[in-house]
Design an enzyme around this catalytic site. Structure first.
Site, PDB file in Angstrom:
ATOM      1  N   SER A 254     -36.446 -49.517 -11.792  1.00 30.85           N
ATOM      2  CA  SER A 254     -36.007 -49.448 -10.409  1.00 30.85           C
ATOM      3  C   SER A 254     -35.693 -48.002 -10.073  1.00 30.85           C
ATOM      4  O   SER A 254     -35.844 -47.112 -10.911  1.00 30.85           O
ATOM      5  CB  SER A 254     -34.767 -50.324 -10.203  1.00 30.85           C
ATOM      6  OG  SER A 254     -33.676 -49.708 -10.848  1.00 30.85           O
ATOM      7  N   LYS A 255     -35.216 -47.820  -8.863  1.00 31.71           N
ATOM      8  CA  LYS A 255     -34.923 -46.469  -8.396  1.00 31.71           C
ATOM      9  C   LYS A 255     -33.924 -45.747  -9.284  1.00 31.71           C
ATOM     10  O   LYS A 255     -33.983 -44.535  -9.447  1.00 31.71           O
ATOM     11  CB  LYS A 255     -34.341 -46.541  -6.980  1.00 31.71           C
ATOM     12  CG  LYS A 255     -35.422 -46.513  -5.948  1.00 31.71           C
ATOM     13  CD  LYS A 255     -34.868 -46.035  -4.632  1.00 31.71           C
ATOM     14  CE  LYS A 255     -35.973 -46.106  -3.601  1.00 31.71           C
ATOM     15  NZ  LYS A 255     -35.500 -46.537  -2.331  1.00 31.71           N
TER      16      LYS A 255
END
Ligand code: GLU
Length: 490
Positions: A254-255
Site C-alpha cells: 500500500s501507500k
C-alpha cells in the site's frame, strides 16, 4: 505452447490511477505475448458504473505508454473483437446470461436489497458464512413471471451444490474448491450490466484469450469462473494467479510502503525502464542471480515457469538503486534530456543543455532520481545573485575568519583572471598550485570557490564546473562572493 495462440489481456477497471501491483500483471501479460509473438489486449472493465472515474481510462493507457507496453488491440485502436470497453458490449453478456437461464444453469432473483440485508444479518447472528440463501433458485415459471412484473431483478448463477470445482492453475496445479461453500453469485445486475464474473468470462472466451494472468486475490473467484465455463460448454483459458506484492513488513502493498501510482513514479523521476525491470522481478525471475535486464532480455527470458509462488517483496530502496543504475547507463545527452522538464521548471525558462554535456557523466554518478539534476545544474543558469551565507563560503577551512577567506578568494581571482586557456585540467593545476603556494589544504581553498560559483557545498566536480561556467561568469561570481565577505552576514 503454440506461439500464435498466445492472447493475453489486461483488464483494468477505470476506477483511478493504475498502481504498481495492478500494472505488474500487464507487464507479465505483455512479456508473455511478446515472447511468443502473440497479442496483448487492453480491455477496459467498466461494468461497475458507480466506481467509474472520469479520465481513469486515459490515465491507464498513458501509464502503459510511458512504460512502453504497447498493445495490439484496445479501446483506442480497436481490433477484431471490438469494442474493448465492457460497457459497450452489454448484449453479449445478456445473451450469455439468457442462455444460462434457459439451460437451468442460472436463474432470475427478485430479492430486494432489504431482504438480502436481513439474510446477511441473520447469518451473522448465527455465525454462518455469509452468502445468498438461494431463495429464488426454485421459483416456478409462474412465480418468475409474477415477480418480473415489478422489475427484472438480477440473474444469478446456479452453482452446483455438491462436489468440487477444480481450478487448474499454472503455478499451483489443481486447486480444489468445495461447491457448497460458494453461493449463487450475480451474473447480471438490476441495471442490466454484467458483474465482473460474467463479463470477464464472456470476453475472455469471445476474445480468444489463452492465458488469464491476474493477482492471486482473484483465485477465490476462479471456481465461479470455471463453473461458468462448464455451464456454457466452453473450454477455460490457462489460469495464472500471481502472488500479491507485499511490503517489507509482509503486509499487502500500500501507500505506506512507498508504493504509489505509475504516474507518481514518473513524477518523482523514476525511469520507465527501471520501473519495468523492478516490476518484472516482483514475482518473476530469469534465474537466481540476474537482476538487471533490458526489455529485450526480459522478453527473451520470460516464461510462466519463471513466475514464483513466493509473495513478491516491494522494496523502495531497491527500486531507487535500480533507478540509479539505469541513470548511469544512459548516454549523457539522453540523461540531460530526461531531466530537462525538472531543470526548466526550476530555472523558469528553456535551457541550453548542450553546455552541460561534459559534466553529465559525473552528475549521473551522483543522482538516483532525475529531479536531482536540478541540484547539480540549476546554478549554471542562474541570472541574479546566488544564495549562500558567509558561513558556507568560509567552510571549515576558514571558519570564523572572513578576512582569510577573502584573501584566498582574491588570490584565486588573480590566478583565474590571468590563467592561460580555460579547461578543467589547467584550472585544476592552477588552483592546486595556488593552494600549495599558500601553504594550505586544497579543500580549504576550493570550498569558497565552489560555494561562490555554485551557491552550494555539494556540487559537481569543481574544475569541470568552472570550465562549463566559463571565465566571465566564474570571475563575476567570485567577485560577488568577495564583496559579500567584505560585509557581515545580513
Ligand atoms: N477488472 C479486474 C481488476 O481490476 C481484472 C481482474 C482480471 O484480470 O480478471 O483488476
Amino acid at each position: 505452447m503454440s506461439d500464435s495462440a498466445v492472447r493475453v489481456r489486461y483488464g483494468p477497471s477505470p476506477t483511478g490511477e493504475p498502481h504498481i501491483g495492478n500494472i505488474r500483471t500487464a507487464l507479465f501479460d505483455w512479456l508473455l505475448a511478446r515472447r511468443h509473438g502473440g497479442q496483448f489486449i487492453v480491455r477496459i472493465e467498466d461494468t461497475d458504473q458507480a466506481r467509474r472515474v472520469e479520465g481513469a481510462e486515459e490515465g491507464i493507457l498513458e501509464a502503459l505508454r510511458w512504460l512502453g507496453l504497447d498493445w495490439d488491440e484496445g479501446p483506442d485502436i480497436g481490433g477484431p473483437h471490438a469494442p474493448y470497453r465492457q460497457s459497450e458490449r452489454l448484449p453479449l453478456y445478456r445473451e450469455a446470461a439468457e442462455r444460462l437461464v434457459a439451460a437451468g444453469k442460472a436463474y432470475r432473483c427478485f430479492c430486494s436489497p432489504d431482504r438480502l440485508d436481513a439474510v446477511r444479518k441473520a447469518q451473522q447472528q448465527q455465525k454462518l458464512a455469509p452468502g445468498y440463501d438461494r431463495h429464488c433458485r426454485n421459483l416456478t415459471p409462474e412465480q418468475v413471471d409474477a415477480a418480473a412484473a415489478d422489475g427484472p431483478g438480477v440473474v444469478r448463477f446456479a452453482m452446483p451444490r455438491e462436489g468440487t470445482t477444480v481450478v487448474e492453475d499454472a503455478l499451483r496445479g489443481a486447486v480444489e474448491f468445495r461447491n457448497e461453500l460458494l453461493d449463487d453469485h450475480v451474473l447480471l445486475k438490476r441495471d442490466g450490466f454484467p458483474t465482473y464474473h460474467l463479463a470477464s468470462v464472456v470476453d475472455d472466451r469471445e476474445m480468444r484469450i489463452s492465458h488469464v494472468i491476474r493477482g492471486e486475490e482473484w483465485l477465490p473467484s476462479a471456481p465461479r469462473h470455471v463453473a461458468q465455463y462448464e455451464a456454457l460448454g466452453w473450454a477455460p483459458p490457462i489460469w495464472v494467479h500471481v502472488p500479491i506484492i507485499r511490503g517489507a513488513d509482509k503486509g499487502k502493498l500500500s501507500k505506506r510502503h512507498g508504493a504509489t501510482s505509475v504516474r507518481a513514479y514518473a513524477e518523482q523521476g523514476f525511469l520507465p525502464e527501471a520501473l519495468l525491470n523492478f516490476m518484472a522481478l516482483l514475482g518473476w525471475s530469469k534465474d537466481e542471480s540476474t537482476t538487471i535486464m533490458s526489455r529485450a532480455e526480459m522478453v527473451e527470458a520470460f516464461s510462466i515457469e519463471g513466475l514464483g509462488l513466493a509473495s513478491a517483496m516491494f522494496d523502495l530502496e531497491r527500486l531507487s538503486e535500480m533507478n540509479a543504475r539505469y541513470i548511469r547507463a544512459l548516454s549523457p545527452a539522453n540523461f540531460l534530456e530526461r531531466g530537462r522538464p525538472w531543470l526548466e521548471a526550476a530555472v523558469g525558462r528553456e535551457v541550453d543543455l548542450g553546455r552541460l554535456l561534459p559534466l553529465a557523466p559525473s552528475i549521473q554518478e551522483r543522482v538516483k532520481l532525475l529531479p536531482e539534476l536540478v541540484d547539480y545544474a540549476d546554478f549554471f543558469y542562474a541570472e541574479g545573485a546566488l544564495e549562500y551565507s558567509n558561513e558556507e563560503l568560509m567552510g571549515r577551512g576558514y571558519r570564523g575568519k572572513p578576512w582569510a577567506a577573502l584573501e584566498a578568494l582574491e588570490a584565486a581571482l588573480r590566478l583565474l583572471r590571468g590563467l592561460e586557456g580555460w579547461d578543467a585540467a589547467g584550472l585544476e593545476a592552477g588552483l592546486r598550485g595556488l593552494a600549495e603556494e599558500r601553504g594550505e589544504k586544497p579543500g580549504a581553498l576550493f570550498t569558497p570557490v565552489r560555494v561562490a560559483v555554485t551557491g552550494k557545498r555539494i556540487a559537481p566536480p569543481l574544475f569541470e564546473t568552472l570550465e562549463v561556467l566559463g571565465r566571465e561568469a566564474t570571475v563575476g561570481r567570485l567577485n560577488a562572493a568577495a564583496e559579500r565577505l567584505a560585509r557581515p552576514d545580513d
